[in-house]
Scaffold this motif. Sequence first.
Motif, PDB file in Angstrom:
ATOM      1  N   GLY A 297      80.808  -9.816  -8.883  1.00 47.90           N
ATOM      2  CA  GLY A 297      81.927 -10.554  -8.308  1.00 47.90           C
ATOM      3  C   GLY A 297      82.226 -11.843  -9.042  1.00 47.90           C
ATOM      4  O   GLY A 297      81.447 -12.327  -9.871  1.00 47.90           O
ATOM      5  N   GLY A 298      83.383 -12.400  -8.729  1.00 48.61           N
ATOM      6  CA  GLY A 298      83.906 -13.544  -9.469  1.00 48.61           C
ATOM      7  C   GLY A 298      83.115 -14.826  -9.321  1.00 48.61           C
ATOM      8  O   GLY A 298      83.249 -15.730 -10.149  1.00 48.61           O
ATOM      9  N   LEU A 299      82.266 -14.939  -8.284  1.00 50.75           N
ATOM     10  CA  LEU A 299      81.486 -16.167  -8.137  1.00 50.75           C
ATOM     11  C   LEU A 299      80.266 -16.191  -9.056  1.00 50.75           C
ATOM     12  O   LEU A 299      79.495 -17.154  -9.036  1.00 50.75           O
ATOM     13  CB  LEU A 299      81.049 -16.359  -6.681  1.00 50.75           C
ATOM     14  CG  LEU A 299      82.173 -16.722  -5.702  1.00 50.75           C
ATOM     15  CD1 LEU A 299      81.630 -16.859  -4.281  1.00 50.75           C
ATOM     16  CD2 LEU A 299      82.860 -18.026  -6.107  1.00 50.75           C
ATOM     17  N   GLY A 300      80.108 -15.132  -9.853  1.00 51.88           N
ATOM     18  CA  GLY A 300      78.977 -15.076 -10.783  1.00 51.88           C
ATOM     19  C   GLY A 300      78.961 -16.260 -11.741  1.00 51.88           C
ATOM     20  O   GLY A 300      77.900 -16.703 -12.171  1.00 51.88           O
ATOM     21  N   SER A 301      80.168 -16.789 -12.077  1.00 52.84           N
ATOM     22  CA  SER A 301      80.219 -17.918 -13.013  1.00 52.84           C
ATOM     23  C   SER A 301      79.655 -19.192 -12.392  1.00 52.84           C
ATOM     24  O   SER A 301      79.440 -20.176 -13.097  1.00 52.84           O
ATOM     25  CB  SER A 301      81.662 -18.159 -13.456  1.00 52.84           C
ATOM     26  OG  SER A 301      82.467 -18.438 -12.335  1.00 52.84           O
ATOM     27  N   ALA A 302      79.418 -19.178 -11.078  1.00 55.27           N
ATOM     28  CA  ALA A 302      78.838 -20.361 -10.418  1.00 55.27           C
ATOM     29  C   ALA A 302      77.397 -20.108  -9.977  1.00 55.27           C
ATOM     30  O   ALA A 302      76.855 -20.854  -9.158  1.00 55.27           O
ATOM     31  CB  ALA A 302      79.699 -20.758  -9.209  1.00 55.27           C
ATOM     32  N   HIS A 303      76.757 -19.065 -10.537  1.00 59.44           N
ATOM     33  CA  HIS A 303      75.382 -18.748 -10.128  1.00 59.44           C
ATOM     34  C   HIS A 303      74.447 -19.946 -10.246  1.00 59.44           C
ATOM     35  O   HIS A 303      73.566 -20.141  -9.421  1.00 59.44           O
ATOM     36  CB  HIS A 303      74.831 -17.593 -10.976  1.00 59.44           C
ATOM     37  CG  HIS A 303      75.177 -16.238 -10.432  1.00 59.44           C
ATOM     38  ND1 HIS A 303      74.837 -15.063 -11.050  1.00 59.44           N
ATOM     39  CD2 HIS A 303      75.851 -15.878  -9.326  1.00 59.44           C
ATOM     40  CE1 HIS A 303      75.280 -14.036 -10.352  1.00 59.44           C
ATOM     41  NE2 HIS A 303      75.908 -14.502  -9.310  1.00 59.44           N
ATOM     42  N   ASP A 304      74.639 -20.753 -11.308  1.00 58.57           N
ATOM     43  CA  ASP A 304      73.743 -21.899 -11.504  1.00 58.57           C
ATOM     44  C   ASP A 304      73.792 -22.863 -10.325  1.00 58.57           C
ATOM     45  O   ASP A 304      72.832 -23.583 -10.068  1.00 58.57           O
ATOM     46  CB  ASP A 304      74.113 -22.644 -12.798  1.00 58.57           C
ATOM     47  CG  ASP A 304      75.559 -23.137 -12.786  1.00 58.57           C
ATOM     48  OD1 ASP A 304      76.476 -22.321 -12.543  1.00 58.57           O
ATOM     49  OD2 ASP A 304      75.771 -24.348 -13.002  1.00 58.57           O
ATOM     50  N   LEU A 305      74.907 -22.838  -9.568  1.00 57.04           N
ATOM     51  CA  LEU A 305      75.061 -23.789  -8.457  1.00 57.04           C
ATOM     52  C   LEU A 305      74.449 -23.290  -7.151  1.00 57.04           C
ATOM     53  O   LEU A 305      74.287 -24.072  -6.216  1.00 57.04           O
ATOM     54  CB  LEU A 305      76.551 -24.092  -8.232  1.00 57.04           C
ATOM     55  CG  LEU A 305      77.218 -24.880  -9.355  1.00 57.04           C
ATOM     56  CD1 LEU A 305      78.722 -24.882  -9.169  1.00 57.04           C
ATOM     57  CD2 LEU A 305      76.679 -26.307  -9.389  1.00 57.04           C
TER      58      LEU A 305
END
Length: 348
Positions: free
Chosen positions: A292-300
């Motif tokens: 899903g698109g929230l993968g780019s915020a995994h670090d958060l």
Amino acid sequence: MASGDVRLSERGGEAAAAEEGPASGFVVGIDVGGTKIAAAAYPAAELRTVAELRQAPSPRLAERWETPDDAEALLDLMSELVERVARQCGPVSALGVGFPGGIEQATGRAVGAVNIRVGDLPLRAELERRLPGCRVAIDNDANVAAFAEAAVRDCSELLLLTLGTGVGGGVVSGGRLLRGADGLGAELGHFPIRADGPPCPGRCPNYGCVEALCSGQALERDAQQLAEAHPDGQIGRLLAAHGRVSARELAAAARAGDADALWLFERFARDLGIALAGYANVFQPRVIALGGGLGSAHDLFLPRALEEARQRALPHIWERCAVEPARAGEAAGTLGAALLAAAGAINP
Ligand SMILES: [Zn+2]
């Protein structure tokens, strides 16, 4: 009976083959989204090697269109594509469709589709009527993505959770998709984790579902509330400038150290950890893949979510469960649909 198996050469695939004949020639996978349709054609023989090679074959033909508004136009578009593949590539023996809604497997009807209006049409029967000689498998889009993820990992016990605007997912157990009695189950986003949580979006009457707490729209809803409460803060200024605060802007604010944004991701991570612990305990997957698109915020949020889950899940289950980013990528929808069709996954 003939449900899909991630390793097509194993039991499920052979049972399906005996009943319906193995898929040959080309198999088409179509991923129907609320605004776009993606389609890909794969040689059937190459689909049988996905689990062995642990990678998706290159599609011979891949296209995208706008999703038509009405069901007749949608069915026409899908059947036209299959005919085009047959002309350009070779005979098409099977079509798989991932659809944004529940699919009642006995009838092939869509139930509860949110973004697309198809009324009460028996989608599978209509496609079979338009495409004689081509067998058709149709399933929820998150289920087909989970099937693709399990195949590219050669993993028979897997849960895929997609964190995007909403929360979806699918469960593969014993190499097969878990769908429930009619094919409408495995709605991982609609598992409640907070009794007094916010109302769930869409048609769900519940409160505090995973989708109401761990989705992009949940983040944007909470960001808007915080921005209104603190108009002089960074999120408040974003709201004043753009009229809304996107999950992407919220992530940028958190990375810049904004305390409100960090607090929202902290709460998001805690809720996600609670959900992951629950899914692990119930399904005991070897892998929980996060897409899903929230993968780019995994670090958060992911490290904090994993810590929360580790503290809450049954230890003997959690220590055998890996949580990893999904690997099947953007092709998961078309590949999973094609794999299901190739496996003869037309449920009784
Ligand atoms: Zn819900």
